[in-house]
Design a protein around this motif. Structure first.
Motif, PDB file in Angstrom:
ATOM      1  N   LEU A  90       0.839  -1.203   0.000  1.00 42.11           N
ATOM      2  CA  LEU A  90       0.000   0.000   0.000  1.00 42.11           C
ATOM      3  C   LEU A  90       0.873   1.253   0.000  1.00 42.11           C
ATOM      4  CD1 LEU A  90      -2.670  -0.933   2.709  1.00 42.11           C
ATOM      5  CD2 LEU A  90      -2.867  -1.144   0.217  1.00 42.11           C
ATOM      6  N   GLY A  91       0.237   2.390  -0.201  1.00 41.31           N
ATOM      7  CA  GLY A  91       0.921   3.663  -0.071  1.00 41.31           C
ATOM      8  C   GLY A  91       0.846   4.170   1.354  1.00 41.31           C
ATOM      9  N   ILE A  92       1.628   5.219   1.608  1.00 42.85           N
ATOM     10  CA  ILE A  92       1.613   5.855   2.925  1.00 42.85           C
ATOM     11  C   ILE A  92       1.343   7.341   2.775  1.00 42.85           C
ATOM     12  CG2 ILE A  92       4.136   6.120   2.947  1.00 42.85           C
ATOM     13  CD1 ILE A  92       3.634   5.659   6.143  1.00 42.85           C
ATOM     14  N   LEU A  93       0.485   7.848   3.627  1.00 40.20           N
ATOM     15  CA  LEU A  93       0.222   9.278   3.717  1.00 40.20           C
ATOM     16  C   LEU A  93       1.035   9.800   4.892  1.00 40.20           C
ATOM     17  CD1 LEU A  93      -1.353  11.851   2.937  1.00 40.20           C
ATOM     18  CD2 LEU A  93      -3.113  11.104   4.580  1.00 40.20           C
ATOM     19  N   ALA A  94       2.028  10.638   4.601  1.00 36.95           N
ATOM     20  CA  ALA A  94       2.854  11.222   5.652  1.00 36.95           C
ATOM     21  C   ALA A  94       2.100  12.401   6.263  1.00 36.95           C
ATOM     22  CB  ALA A  94       4.192  11.681   5.087  1.00 36.95           C
ATOM     23  N   ILE A  95       1.749  12.264   7.523  1.00 38.32           N
ATOM     24  CA  ILE A  95       1.034  13.310   8.255  1.00 38.32           C
ATOM     25  C   ILE A  95       2.094  14.096   9.015  1.00 38.32           C
ATOM     26  CG2 ILE A  95      -0.742  13.777   9.968  1.00 38.32           C
ATOM     27  CD1 ILE A  95      -1.954  10.994   9.099  1.00 38.32           C
ATOM     28  N   ARG A  96       2.347  15.323   8.534  1.00 41.49           N
ATOM     29  CA  ARG A  96       3.519  16.096   8.941  1.00 41.49           C
ATOM     30  C   ARG A  96       3.223  17.099  10.037  1.00 41.49           C
ATOM     31  NH1 ARG A  96       7.895  16.145   5.567  1.00 41.49           N
ATOM     32  NH2 ARG A  96       8.794  16.623   7.589  1.00 41.49           N
ATOM     33  N   LYS A  97       4.275  17.477  10.755  1.00 39.44           N
ATOM     34  CA  LYS A  97       4.194  18.597  11.689  1.00 39.44           C
ATOM     35  C   LYS A  97       4.063  19.881  10.881  1.00 39.44           C
ATOM     36  CE  LYS A  97       6.731  16.227  15.268  1.00 39.44           C
ATOM     37  NZ  LYS A  97       8.000  16.052  15.960  1.00 39.44           N
TER      38      LYS A  97
END
Length: 180
Positions: A83-90
């Protein structure tokens, strides 16, 4: 990939490898450092496999990894699952436009962001992956971001939970898997 692992479960790997540091970051807190787990191939492999199984059972279409240790874990889980990853950033790490959500941690206030365009998560079931559930502020903020962008949080998978800070209660009815 290791053919065999000395660990029968993630809990066993965590018990063997976590470094416990008393009075950090402040007096009275026992900090559980996952760095030795991440640095040990068989322990990391065992933890990632269990996290991936949990994400699969929750029906993930996409993995959401929370800045910063959630990136390490979430990326490995997403890769393992194909799967893909959604990077949830600061806040402040992504170029505009972004969707921003402020939250409170056990020590301060902060904000998380995801891209407002370029990644379409509408209608996707996203499982949020992080290292530790404490007060729940980070996971709640990430959930709000996903919902604002049209996705659904199908569950939470974390390595550890700090008891007594009320984080679990803040997550509502969304399934929570804690490995350790």
């Amino acid at each position: 990939m290791p053919e065999t692992t000395p660990y029968a479960s993630a809990k066993e790997a965590l018990d063997a490898k976590i470094r416990r540091v008393p009075d950090f970051p402040e007096e009275g807190v026992l900090f559980e450092d996952l760095t030795p787990v991440l640095a040990d191939g068989p322990a990391l492999h065992t933890v990632i496999e269990e996290m991936a199984r949990a994400c699969e059972e929750l029906g993930a279409d996409l993995i959401g990894g929370l800045d910063a240790r959630g990136f390490l874990l979430g990326s490995a889980v997403a890769y393992d699952m194909g799967l893909g990853i959604l990077a949830i950033r600061k806040k402040g790490k992504l170029p505009p436009p972004v969707i921003t959500q402020e939250y409170t941690t056990e020590y301060s206030t902060a904000a998380l962001e995801i891209p407002a365009n370029g990644v379409d998560i509408r209608g996707k079931k996203i499982v949020l992956v992080d290292d530790v559930l404490a007060t729940g502020g980070t996971l709640v903020a990430a959930t709000d971001l996903i919902e604002q962008a049209g996705g659904t949080v199908a569950g939470y998978v974390v390595v550890l939970e700090v008891q007594g800070l009320g984080g679990r209660e803040k997550l509502g009815d969304v399934p929570l898997v804690v490995l350790g």
